[in-house]
Design a protein around this motif. Sequence first.
Motif, PDB file in Angstrom:
ATOM      1  N   GLU A   1      13.182  -3.211  -8.114  1.00 39.32           N
ATOM      2  CA  GLU A   1      12.019  -2.403  -8.453  1.00 39.32           C
ATOM      3  C   GLU A   1      10.863  -2.709  -7.497  1.00 39.32           C
ATOM      4  OE1 GLU A   1       9.355   0.201 -10.178  1.00 39.32           O
ATOM      5  OE2 GLU A   1      11.538   0.072 -10.412  1.00 39.32           O
ATOM      6  N   ARG A   2      10.697  -3.972  -7.161  1.00 33.77           N
ATOM      7  CA  ARG A   2       9.628  -4.355  -6.251  1.00 33.77           C
ATOM      8  C   ARG A   2       9.829  -3.712  -4.885  1.00 33.77           C
ATOM      9  NH1 ARG A   2       7.848 -10.610  -4.810  1.00 33.77           N
ATOM     10  NH2 ARG A   2       6.157 -10.086  -3.366  1.00 33.77           N
ATOM     11  N   GLU A   3      11.062  -3.733  -4.385  1.00 35.42           N
ATOM     12  CA  GLU A   3      11.352  -3.134  -3.084  1.00 35.42           C
ATOM     13  C   GLU A   3      11.151  -1.624  -3.115  1.00 35.42           C
ATOM     14  OE1 GLU A   3      14.697  -6.349  -1.490  1.00 35.42           O
ATOM     15  OE2 GLU A   3      15.248  -4.750  -2.898  1.00 35.42           O
ATOM     16  N   LEU A   4      11.539  -0.997  -4.221  1.00 34.15           N
ATOM     17  CA  LEU A   4      11.360   0.446  -4.338  1.00 34.15           C
ATOM     18  C   LEU A   4       9.873   0.804  -4.372  1.00 34.15           C
ATOM     19  CD1 LEU A   4      12.685   3.177  -4.592  1.00 34.15           C
ATOM     20  CD2 LEU A   4      12.901   2.819  -7.056  1.00 34.15           C
ATOM     21  N   ARG A   5       9.091   0.019  -5.077  1.00 39.02           N
ATOM     22  CA  ARG A   5       7.645   0.273  -5.107  1.00 39.02           C
ATOM     23  C   ARG A   5       7.032   0.102  -3.722  1.00 39.02           C
ATOM     24  NH1 ARG A   5       7.523  -2.795  -9.999  1.00 39.02           N
ATOM     25  NH2 ARG A   5       6.586  -4.537  -8.844  1.00 39.02           N
ATOM     26  N   ARG A   6       7.521  -0.898  -2.981  1.00 37.20           N
ATOM     27  CA  ARG A   6       6.998  -1.098  -1.618  1.00 37.20           C
ATOM     28  C   ARG A   6       7.325   0.112  -0.747  1.00 37.20           C
ATOM     29  NH1 ARG A   6       8.807  -3.007   3.341  1.00 37.20           N
ATOM     30  NH2 ARG A   6       7.152  -3.937   4.614  1.00 37.20           N
ATOM     31  N   LEU A   7       8.505   0.674  -0.887  1.00 40.70           N
ATOM     32  CA  LEU A   7       8.863   1.867  -0.126  1.00 40.70           C
ATOM     33  C   LEU A   7       7.968   3.041  -0.498  1.00 40.70           C
ATOM     34  CD1 LEU A   7      12.757   1.573  -0.301  1.00 40.70           C
ATOM     35  CD2 LEU A   7      11.366   1.460   1.785  1.00 40.70           C
ATOM     36  N   GLU A   8       7.644   3.167  -1.770  1.00 42.95           N
ATOM     37  CA  GLU A   8       6.766   4.246  -2.204  1.00 42.95           C
ATOM     38  C   GLU A   8       5.356   4.070  -1.636  1.00 42.95           C
ATOM     39  OE1 GLU A   8       9.092   5.201  -6.419  1.00 42.95           O
ATOM     40  OE2 GLU A   8       7.437   3.769  -6.370  1.00 42.95           O
ATOM     41  N   VAL A   9       4.897   2.825  -1.555  1.00 45.88           N
ATOM     42  CA  VAL A   9       3.588   2.553  -0.953  1.00 45.88           C
ATOM     43  C   VAL A   9       3.620   2.864   0.546  1.00 45.88           C
ATOM     44  CG1 VAL A   9       1.945   0.733  -0.354  1.00 45.88           C
ATOM     45  CG2 VAL A   9       2.872   0.863  -2.674  1.00 45.88           C
ATOM     46  N   LEU A  10       4.696   2.487   1.218  1.00 45.26           N
ATOM     47  CA  LEU A  10       4.823   2.807   2.637  1.00 45.26           C
ATOM     48  C   LEU A  10       4.770   4.314   2.862  1.00 45.26           C
ATOM     49  CD1 LEU A  10       7.586   0.349   3.927  1.00 45.26           C
ATOM     50  CD2 LEU A  10       5.249   0.550   4.806  1.00 45.26           C
ATOM     51  N   GLN A  11       5.411   5.072   1.987  1.00 46.03           N
ATOM     52  CA  GLN A  11       5.385   6.522   2.145  1.00 46.03           C
ATOM     53  C   GLN A  11       3.978   7.081   1.925  1.00 46.03           C
ATOM     54  OE1 GLN A  11       7.660   8.514   3.467  1.00 46.03           O
ATOM     55  NE2 GLN A  11       5.955   9.980   3.404  1.00 46.03           N
ATOM     56  N   GLN A  12       3.245   6.511   0.995  1.00 48.41           N
ATOM     57  CA  GLN A  12       1.859   6.937   0.790  1.00 48.41           C
ATOM     58  C   GLN A  12       1.032   6.685   2.052  1.00 48.41           C
ATOM     59  OE1 GLN A  12       0.623   4.755  -2.671  1.00 48.41           O
ATOM     60  NE2 GLN A  12       1.906   5.933  -4.080  1.00 48.41           N
ATOM     61  N   GLN A  13       1.287   5.543   2.715  1.00 50.96           N
ATOM     62  CA  GLN A  13       0.577   5.245   3.957  1.00 50.96           C
ATOM     63  C   GLN A  13       0.985   6.223   5.058  1.00 50.96           C
ATOM     64  OE1 GLN A  13       1.891   1.113   4.123  1.00 50.96           O
ATOM     65  NE2 GLN A  13      -0.191   0.410   3.748  1.00 50.96           N
ATOM     66  N   LEU A  14       2.259   6.566   5.114  1.00 50.13           N
ATOM     67  CA  LEU A  14       2.731   7.540   6.097  1.00 50.13           C
ATOM     68  C   LEU A  14       2.070   8.902   5.889  1.00 50.13           C
ATOM     69  CD1 LEU A  14       6.523   6.653   6.258  1.00 50.13           C
ATOM     70  CD2 LEU A  14       5.016   6.828   8.240  1.00 50.13           C
ATOM     71  N   ASP A  15       1.895   9.274   4.634  1.00 51.86           N
ATOM     72  CA  ASP A  15       1.278  10.571   4.333  1.00 51.86           C
ATOM     73  C   ASP A  15      -0.147  10.661   4.860  1.00 51.86           C
ATOM     74  OD1 ASP A  15       3.552  11.493   3.031  1.00 51.86           O
ATOM     75  OD2 ASP A  15       2.872  10.860   1.036  1.00 51.86           O
ATOM     76  N   LEU A  16      -0.824   9.520   4.948  1.00 52.13           N
ATOM     77  CA  LEU A  16      -2.228   9.497   5.363  1.00 52.13           C
ATOM     78  C   LEU A  16      -2.419   9.190   6.846  1.00 52.13           C
ATOM     79  CD1 LEU A  16      -3.694   7.511   2.309  1.00 52.13           C
ATOM     80  CD2 LEU A  16      -3.812   9.993   2.713  1.00 52.13           C
ATOM     81  N   GLU A  17      -1.395   8.657   7.493  1.00 52.39           N
ATOM     82  CA  GLU A  17      -1.540   8.181   8.871  1.00 52.39           C
ATOM     83  C   GLU A  17      -1.525   9.338   9.876  1.00 52.39           C
ATOM     84  OE1 GLU A  17      -2.602   6.207  11.651  1.00 52.39           O
ATOM     85  OE2 GLU A  17      -2.160   4.924   9.905  1.00 52.39           O
ATOM     86  N   ASP A  18      -2.473   9.330  10.823  1.00 54.72           N
ATOM     87  CA  ASP A  18      -2.511  10.383  11.842  1.00 54.72           C
ATOM     88  C   ASP A  18      -2.468   9.836  13.265  1.00 54.72           C
ATOM     89  OD1 ASP A  18      -5.004   9.259  12.048  1.00 54.72           O
ATOM     90  OD2 ASP A  18      -6.128  11.106  11.669  1.00 54.72           O
ATOM     91  N   GLN A  19      -2.245   8.522  13.418  1.00 59.41           N
ATOM     92  CA  GLN A  19      -2.111   7.922  14.731  1.00 59.41           C
ATOM     93  C   GLN A  19      -0.631   7.716  15.046  1.00 59.41           C
ATOM     94  OE1 GLN A  19      -4.691   7.427  16.877  1.00 59.41           O
ATOM     95  NE2 GLN A  19      -5.799   8.542  15.269  1.00 59.41           N
ATOM     96  N   PRO A  20      -0.125   8.312  16.132  1.00 56.27           N
ATOM     97  CA  PRO A  20       1.322   8.246  16.411  1.00 56.27           C
ATOM     98  C   PRO A  20       1.889   6.835  16.442  1.00 56.27           C
ATOM     99  CG  PRO A  20       0.275   9.860  17.832  1.00 56.27           C
ATOM    100  CD  PRO A  20      -0.828   9.161  17.107  1.00 56.27           C
ATOM    101  N   GLU A  21       1.210   5.898  17.105  1.00 55.22           N
ATOM    102  CA  GLU A  21       1.765   4.552  17.216  1.00 55.22           C
ATOM    103  C   GLU A  21       1.904   3.894  15.853  1.00 55.22           C
ATOM    104  OE1 GLU A  21       1.157   0.432  19.777  1.00 55.22           O
ATOM    105  OE2 GLU A  21      -0.246   2.088  20.014  1.00 55.22           O
ATOM    106  N   GLU A  22       0.878   4.012  15.016  1.00 56.14           N
ATOM    107  CA  GLU A  22       0.939   3.413  13.684  1.00 56.14           C
ATOM    108  C   GLU A  22       1.937   4.150  12.805  1.00 56.14           C
ATOM    109  OE1 GLU A  22      -0.008   0.683  10.619  1.00 56.14           O
ATOM    110  OE2 GLU A  22      -0.099   0.678  12.806  1.00 56.14           O
ATOM    111  N   TRP A  23       2.005   5.474  12.942  1.00 54.33           N
ATOM    112  CA  TRP A  23       2.972   6.242  12.154  1.00 54.33           C
ATOM    113  C   TRP A  23       4.401   5.809  12.492  1.00 54.33           C
ATOM    114  CZ3 TRP A  23       7.191   9.279  12.239  1.00 54.33           C
ATOM    115  CH2 TRP A  23       7.452  10.065  11.098  1.00 54.33           C
TER     116      TRP A  23
END
Length: 220
Positions: free
Chosen positions: A106-128
């Motif tokens: 569950e912890r790993e799945l939540r971390r993946l969901e948080v990573l996806q939230q960050q991806l949704d907001l990221e607009d810099q190619p290198e960080e994305w």
Amino acid sequence: MSSDRSAAALPTARHIAEALRRDIDLGRLPAGAALRQEELAARFGVSRLPVREALAHLEAEGLLVVHPNRGAFVTAPDADEVRELFDLRVLIETDLLARAAAQLTERELRRLEVLQQQLDLEDQPEEWLRLDRDFHHGLYAPAARPHSLALAASLRARVNRFYRSLFRPNQHAGTWGAEHRAILAALRHGDPDAAQRALRAHLEHTATLTLASLQAAPEV
């Protein structure tokens, strides 16, 4: 003595390889670009030994080709090679996901969901690119298959450079996000088969976009 020198140089060689890989991913070193050992040694403030080690590592990854007496050059993969790379990614990454699904906490799945939230907001190619790499690694890491994980990372490294052109001006990031969330939803519902299908569709879609980008690019 030479063994001691090589061991001491390894961290520097890894640093140089990482920096050059990033330059290739972001288009700073385009296909066909020449890499001169003396220039790289001056850039990084090191001798040629770690530079040679870094170039050899990138050659093993398929990012460079080294010609005797001519130097190292960034590879220019053709459509058939890119298609093969994605076919291999589908085989290896879907297998990793199938093995990882039963071990995912569950912890790993939540971390993946948080990573996806960050991806949704990221607009810099290198960080994305970094976040996307972390997302996919997080999907597969619970499989605990180090050789398969290393191979998946190597295959991804060989197509990363194309993501830069696909990412701008963010025209595909939303679609990739939806595909990622479909994988997560299937995992959340305990359906590894659906997760595999979603991952396969995601990689096939990315392959189609990559091939279209490759065909549209000017020849080098």
